[in-house]
Design a protein around this motif. Structure first.
Motif, PDB file in Angstrom:
ATOM      1  N   ALA A  72       0.738  -1.270  -0.196  1.00 52.51           N
ATOM      2  CA  ALA A  72       0.150   0.023   0.005  1.00 52.51           C
ATOM      3  C   ALA A  72       0.717   1.267   0.106  1.00 52.51           C
ATOM      4  N   ARG A  75       2.429   1.706  -3.506  1.00 49.60           N
ATOM      5  CA  ARG A  75       1.198   2.062  -4.252  1.00 49.60           C
ATOM      6  C   ARG A  75       0.813   3.540  -4.265  1.00 49.60           C
ATOM      7  N   ALA A  76       0.804   4.149  -2.774  1.00 49.46           N
ATOM      8  CA  ALA A  76       0.257   5.232  -2.650  1.00 49.46           C
ATOM      9  C   ALA A  76       1.503   6.242  -3.132  1.00 49.46           C
ATOM     10  N   CYS A  79       1.383   7.602  -8.820  1.00 49.10           N
ATOM     11  CA  CYS A  79      -0.050   8.278  -9.178  1.00 49.10           C
ATOM     12  C   CYS A  79       0.177   8.166 -10.932  1.00 49.10           C
ATOM     13  N   VAL A 100      -4.675  -5.313  -1.828  1.00 49.11           N
ATOM     14  CA  VAL A 100      -4.049  -4.038  -2.105  1.00 49.11           C
ATOM     15  C   VAL A 100      -4.656  -3.582  -3.129  1.00 49.11           C
ATOM     16  N   ARG A 103      -8.287  -2.268  -2.974  1.00 47.92           N
ATOM     17  CA  ARG A 103      -8.268  -1.016  -2.170  1.00 47.92           C
ATOM     18  C   ARG A 103      -8.052   0.215  -2.981  1.00 47.92           C
ATOM     19  N   PHE A 104      -7.127   0.005  -3.961  1.00 49.09           N
ATOM     20  CA  PHE A 104      -6.669   1.352  -4.835  1.00 49.09           C
ATOM     21  C   PHE A 104      -7.638   1.189  -6.281  1.00 49.09           C
ATOM     22  N   ASP A 106      -7.450  -1.019  -8.497  1.00 53.23           N
ATOM     23  CA  ASP A 106      -6.304  -1.239  -9.542  1.00 53.23           C
ATOM     24  C   ASP A 106      -6.710  -2.562 -10.243  1.00 53.23           C
TER      25      ASP A 106
END
Length: 134
Positions: A72, A75-76, A79, A100, A103-104, A106
């Motif tokens: 995470a 990933r954060a 962008c 994960v 959550r995003f 993806d």
């Protein structure tokens, strides 16, 4: 045009080689054999922004909350318009990576769809490249 960054472990290395052998416009690669999520976190971030990022991580880590937190965090820090996670063959790690990705919001590509001799790497990376580029 398919312009991307491939980030991660040996599966990322193989996938990048297959994509770059097939297409004139190459993906940039930040991937290494046996790379863990903790190692990827320590790598220098590219200065360029990419339309697509392919993450190949988790195979060299223990599944669970620590891996999820590292993924995470990775990933954060990125962008992109489109992120695709390669889900490892090992089901516990694949579940962690998938959670994960969800959550995003993806995309995922399950490596379990592809034959493997060792249960870690696809037998034919070109099959993975073709699935990614559809």
């Amino acid at each position: 045009m398919f312009e991307c960054l491939i980030l991660g472990d040996s599966t990322g290395v193989g996938t990048a080689q297959a994509i770059n052998a097939r297409y004139e416009r190459h993906c940039d690669v930040q991937a290494a054999e046996r790379a863990t999520a903790a190692q990827v976190l320590s790598w220098r971030r590219p200065g360029k922004r990419y339309n697509t990022c392919i993450f190949s991580m988790g195979s060299n880590d223990m599944a669970g909350p620590a891996l999820a937190a590292r993924l995470a965090e990775i990933r954060a820090q990125f962008c992109f318009n489109r992120v695709i996670w390669l889900l490892p063959y090992a089901r516990p790690q694949a579940y962690t990576v998938s959670s994960v990705a969800a959550r995003f919001g993806d995309e995922t590509l399950d490596l379990g769809r592809f034959r493997s001799r060792d249960g870690v790497h696809p037998s034919r990376y070109m099959d993975v490249a073709e699935a990614l580029l559809r």
